[in-house]
Design an enzyme around this catalytic site. Sequence first.
Site, short mmCIF file in Angstrom:
data_model
loop_
_atom_site.label_atom_id
_atom_site.label_comp_id
_atom_site.label_asym_id
_atom_site.label_seq_id
_atom_site.Cartn_x
_atom_site.Cartn_y
_atom_site.Cartn_z
N GLY A 27 0.82 -1.20 0.00
CA GLY A 27 0.00 0.00 0.00
C GLY A 27 0.85 1.25 0.00
N GLY A 29 0.86 5.32 1.49
CA GLY A 29 0.26 6.32 2.36
C GLY A 29 0.61 7.71 1.90
N VAL A 34 4.37 0.83 1.84
CA VAL A 34 4.38 -0.34 2.71
C VAL A 34 4.76 -1.57 1.91
CG1 VAL A 34 3.09 -1.69 4.39
CG2 VAL A 34 2.53 0.71 4.01
N ASP A 141 -8.68 6.73 17.76
CA ASP A 141 -9.25 6.43 16.44
C ASP A 141 -9.65 4.96 16.35
OD1 ASP A 141 -10.14 7.12 13.91
OD2 ASP A 141 -8.21 6.71 12.95
#
EC number: 2.7.11.17
Length: 370
Positions: A27, A29, A34, A141
């Site tokens: 992935g 960001g 990643v 969160d």
Amino acid sequence: MLGAVEGPRWKQAEDIRDIYDFRDVLGTGAFSEVILAEDKRTQKLVAIKCIAKEALEGKEGSMENEIAVLHKIKHPNIVALDDIYESGGHLYLIMQLVSGGELFDRIVEKGFYTERDASRLIFQVLDAVKYLHDLGIVHRDLKPENLLYYSLDEDSKIMISDFGLSKMEDPGSVLSTACGTPGYVAPEVLAQKPYSKAVDCWSIGVIAYILLCGYPPFYDENDAKLFEQILKAEYEFDSPYWDDISDSAKDFIRHLMEKDPEKRFTCEQALQHPWIAGDTALDKNIHQSVSEQIKKNFAKSKWKQAFNATAVVRHMRKLQLGTSQEGQGQTASHGELLTPVAGGPAAGCCCRDCCVEPGTELSPTLPHQL
């Protein structure tokens, strides 16, 4: 400059690829990539967050906070930071790989799902968050998307990830920054009042609510109206979706989704509630109703946020079965790319801590009657 964080200093490496075999891009960001990688010494699979140091300019405080928090944490239900390396112009966070997929996906895939299953999940979350709170850490969160299964095993434990918004409480200071994810954030945060660890307990209540019916307690296309509902703590146990849910479960949720943070259950109190510690969670199969609502209210929008989590889980199955052939189908980058949406977080396989996203800030459109 980065470096003034608690815990051991990171290690220097001339070339990180001398230590880790980079496999796939999991992935991307806001300022990181990643990578699924293998430790050449131990053959252990890890998720590596690769951060260009120049991209951190002006964001050092946020990164230092996340690293400081991760350094303090060691709990079986929290994704671990194994190591930190500095190599060239990059910082590499070596994270525990979590390969079991996301919470919602697993529930939808099940053929049988009960209150007791939900109770066991919430127990693990409560135990981990109590641990954080005992260390003076507020996650800020908590949401289903940040709850990942450790492995593909049927009885896999759940893992809490994404500490990008977490905060260590300083003696004498108060938390007041409005952050979190709309729909899961506590009333006192929206009211722009000083808040405490109780905000995490509210979020756990919201998660428990969703796990038992498949839809959120608060919803509106308009953020201001959504926030008004949350500020008033207006939610219902709607028929027919809650008809087969125990009174004990509803009582548990009411104590966590209590508007007044002073009256709201702490994690310790919640762990002692009969729905968690006793035998009041029902064994009736609620899979059909819950999974239908999850697919309607969450799954599609969530899956569109990043690449298909199922593809990652399938890839992990191949790795675990030894059927993934090194070098086959390689690209010019890091092997078989799984094509994440640009800027989206990695999902399913990698821990979300690895995916540095911009701080999840609340919409500035707040209701007038605060």
